[in-house]
Design an enzyme around this catalytic site. Structure first.
Site, PDB file in Angstrom:
ATOM      1  N   SER A  62       0.727  -1.153  -0.037  1.00  0.00           N
ATOM      2  CA  SER A  62      -0.019  -0.099   0.281  1.00  0.00           C
ATOM      3  C   SER A  62       0.882   1.429   0.000  1.00  0.00           C
ATOM      4  O   SER A  62       2.187   1.449   0.473  1.00  0.00           O
ATOM      5  CB  SER A  62      -0.937  -0.055   1.164  1.00  0.00           C
ATOM      6  OG  SER A  62      -1.535  -1.179   1.515  1.00  0.00           O
TER       7      SER A  62
HETATM    8  N1  SAH Z   1      -0.167  -4.226   4.105  1.00  0.00           N
HETATM    9  C1  SAH Z   1       0.081  -4.849   3.028  1.00  0.00           C
HETATM   10  C2  SAH Z   1      -1.020  -4.975   2.115  1.00  0.00           C
HETATM   11  C3  SAH Z   1      -1.114  -6.119   1.223  1.00  0.00           C
HETATM   12  S1  SAH Z   1      -2.230  -6.248  -0.114  1.00  0.00           S
HETATM   13  C4  SAH Z   1       1.459  -4.409   2.664  1.00  0.00           C
HETATM   14  O1  SAH Z   1       1.706  -3.328   2.542  1.00  0.00           O
HETATM   15  O2  SAH Z   1       2.210  -5.156   1.694  1.00  0.00           O
HETATM   16  C5  SAH Z   1      -3.521  -7.302   0.767  1.00  0.00           C
HETATM   17  C6  SAH Z   1      -3.253  -8.587   1.051  1.00  0.00           C
HETATM   18  O3  SAH Z   1      -4.511  -9.161   1.701  1.00  0.00           O
HETATM   19  C7  SAH Z   1      -2.888  -9.554  -0.265  1.00  0.00           C
HETATM   20  O4  SAH Z   1      -1.550  -9.989  -0.082  1.00  0.00           O
HETATM   21  C8  SAH Z   1      -4.012 -10.444  -0.208  1.00  0.00           C
HETATM   22  O5  SAH Z   1      -3.463 -11.796  -0.612  1.00  0.00           O
HETATM   23  C9  SAH Z   1      -4.244 -10.596   1.271  1.00  0.00           C
HETATM   24  N2  SAH Z   1      -5.884 -11.065   1.434  1.00  0.00           N
HETATM   25  C10 SAH Z   1      -6.857 -10.984   0.598  1.00  0.00           C
HETATM   26  N3  SAH Z   1      -7.894 -11.467   1.203  1.00  0.00           N
HETATM   27  C11 SAH Z   1      -7.475 -12.161   2.467  1.00  0.00           C
HETATM   28  C12 SAH Z   1      -7.962 -12.780   3.446  1.00  0.00           C
HETATM   29  N4  SAH Z   1      -9.232 -13.337   3.635  1.00  0.00           N
HETATM   30  N5  SAH Z   1      -7.292 -13.336   4.508  1.00  0.00           N
HETATM   31  C13 SAH Z   1      -5.851 -13.079   4.596  1.00  0.00           C
HETATM   32  N6  SAH Z   1      -5.225 -12.071   3.499  1.00  0.00           N
HETATM   33  C14 SAH Z   1      -5.988 -11.872   2.581  1.00  0.00           C
END
Ligand code: SAH
Length: 214
Positions: A62
């Site tokens: 993000s």
């Molecule tokens: N804060 C992270 C953002 C990652 S993007 C960063 O800064 O890198 C969001 C993430 O949520 C992705 O990796 C995706 O695979 C995960 N995600 C989506 N649905 C999910 C769920 N039900 N449980 C756990 N992770 C999930």
């Protein structure tokens, strides 16, 4: 990136303090966590830019400001047990580990969870547990949590996450359509839940039992 500290300082000044972020502990955490370690080698020069970046598996790390907005709203003082849904790159996880006592982080994609675990370990971060699974169900065995943050967008607030909030606890979650959402904050007061809307935002989908279907 040779002098990442300079890039991190500029990010803090221009993108965070220059906008709405005031919590000094939060600003310091952004100075100290090396964001460039959480992106692909090819993107290292862009790591501190004012936007999200791809991290593989169609997911993104993000935008720094959005991460800061969410973390500041969690109101962490250092003693909290925190639940993070969507470990992704592990960058937000690393920040949370500096600002809280213990972090439980769930990621549905195993390859991302593995990479994140490795990076956190390389950085000597130990107060964290990363698990592969559907975060819309929460992490019941470790509940209640003083703060919960979801970094993927959901059509609604998953009920298990509200149930697993401690009294006085804060939940931050983007809620809305698949193209754009509102960052919502829920504060638990006994059996009541206060709700606030903080900002518009754009996150990848939260996929799971109480999120979007695959
Ligand atoms: N804060 C992270 C953002 C990652 S993007 C960063 O800064 O890198 C969001 C993430 O949520 C992705 O990796 C995706 O695979 C995960 N995600 C989506 N649905 C999910 C769920 N039900 N449980 C756990 N992770 C999930």
């Amino acid at each position: 990136m040779k002098d990442y500290r300079l890039a991190a300082e500029r990010m803090v000044q221009e993108q965070l303090a220059g906008r709405s972020i005031r919590d000094k502990r939060v600003l310091d955490a952004f100075r100290e966590v090396p964001r460039h370690r959480f992106v692909d080698a090819a993107l290292v020069d862009k790591a501190y830019d004012d936007n999200p970046l791809p991290i593989g598996e169609n997911q993104t790390i993000s935008q720094p400001y959005m991460v800061a907005l969410m973390i500041e709203a969690m109101e962490l003082t250092g003693g909290e047990k925190v639940l993070e849904i969507g470990t992704g790159s592990g960058y937000m996880t690393a920040l949370l580990c500096r600002l809280a006592d213990r972090v439980y982080s769930m990621e549905r994609k195993e390859s991302l969870a593995d990479d994140a675990r490795k990076k956190l370990e390389e950085l000597g971060i130990r107060n964290v547990c990363v698990r592969v699974g559907d975060g819309t169900l929460g992490w019941e065995e470790e509940s209640p949590f003083e703060a919960i943050v979801v970094s993927a967008g959901s059509p609604d607030i998953p009920p298990p996450l509200m149930e697993q909030l401690a009294d006085g606890g804060r939940l931050l979650i983007p809620v809305g359509g698949s193209d754009s959402q509102i960052l919502r904050k829920v504060v638990r007061r006994g059996d009541d839940f206060e709700r606030f809307s903080l900002s518009g935002c754009i996150f990848v989908k939260l996929v799971g039992n109480y999120g979007w279907k695959e």
